[in-house]
Design a protein around this motif. Structure first.
Motif: not given
Ligand code: FPP
Ligand code: MG
Length: 298
Positions: A242-265
């Protein structure tokens, strides 16, 4: 009492009477010794208990040596992996040596403990094979992923807790469940940390799972939340550096859709069940181990 386990492992290594193996072992960082902590907290520190913890840690170390060859991972716990420093052949053979010495020693502990732990190693190996298969192409098979997680990581923690219970005549089913839940949650959190932490904190490259092809729970949930165009873009990043930009895209999409919270719960639910079980048995220390695990920084 963890030091008694370290000394037992060193004794087992010394018995091999091979200076190369001794020097290789001394270079491998120990890690958190989570399985030892569980075993000692459940069963105290008799010689059989110390031996059980030592064999489990040797099996765990062996599995990571092989895993780093399979994953072509060059860092482990912030240091060069053995495959990186000494080559694949040495890493594989060192794993085989640790693994077979552990099995040799396991025979003198208890037939039932040997049965439980050797079965876990079968599961471990099946899990690793499933992991390799599941990483070949993008998938959204949550059940297959969770089964693999159980086999690859939870089975040895489950077996550690169950074996400890067997050694002191405690309720093996209850401790088995505790180990299983803890193991599953541990790997789920590991998968989350791969996304949320930087590489210095992780001791290995960040966002490496997806680059390696591993479609962990957060990626499955992210895919389900994306629109068609975004899905295509996520798919195009699978198994790719992944380029820096692609990695950032993944991280921000995860944030936008509250994915980490879902997996963490989801991980937290498993830990809460383990905590409740241990509190009902008056095992405060074990419930604290579970609490500390879910609170790992992320
Ligand atoms: C790490 O997973 C891998 C495991 C926990 C199990 C690996 C099992 C084997 C290689 C088979 C058993 C072999 C022997 C000799 C006992 P990961 O790659 O998701 O985690 P990581 O980020 O820590 O590498
Ligand atoms: Mg790996």
């Amino acid at each position: 009492m963890i030091s008694a386990v370290e000394r037992k492992i060193e004794q087992y290594i010394a018995e091999l009477d091979d200076s190369h193996v001794k020097s290789l072992y001394s270079k491998i960082p120990h890690g958190k010794r989570l399985r030892t902590k569980l075993i000692l907290k459940i069963a105290g520190s008799s010689l059989k208990v110390i031996k059980t913890a030592a064999t489990v840690e040797m099996i765990h170390a062996a599995s990571l040596l092989h895993d780093d060859v399979i994953d072509e991972a060059y860092q482990r716990r912030g240091k060069a992996s053995v495959n990186a420093s000494d080559g694949n052949k040495t890493a594989i053979m060192m794993g085989d040596i640790l693994y077979s010495k552990a099995f040799f020693e396991l025979n003198s502990i208890s037939p039932e403990v040997a049965r439980v732990i050797s079965n876990a190693v079968v599961q471990l190996s099946l899990g690793e094979l499933a992991d390799v298969e599941l990483s070949k192409k993008f998938h959204t098979n949550r059940d297959a992923y969770l089964k693999m997680l159980y086999q690859k990581t939870a089975s040895l923690m489950e077996a550690s807790a169950e074996s400890a219970a067997i050694l002191v005549g405690k309720n093996r089913q209850a401790y088995k469940k505790y180990g299983r839940n803890l193991g599953l949650a541990f790997q789920m959190i590991d998968d989350i940390l791969d996304i949320t932490q930087d590489s210095t904190t992780l001791g290995k490259p960040a966002l490496h799972d997806f680059e390696e092809g591993k479609v962990t729970l957060p990626y499955i949930y992210l895919f389900e939340s994306l629109d068609e165009k975004e899905r295509r873009f996520l798919l195009s990043l699978h198994r790719k550096n992944l380029t820096q930009k692609e990695a950032e895209w993944i991280k921000s999409a995860m944030k936008k859709h509250k994915i980490i919270e879902k997996a963490y719960s989801e991980a937290k639910e498993l830990v809460d069940e383990a905590i409740e079980l241990m509190e009902s048995l008056g095992e405060r220390d074990l419930s604290n181990i579970a609490k500390a695990m879910i609170e790992r920084a992320f």
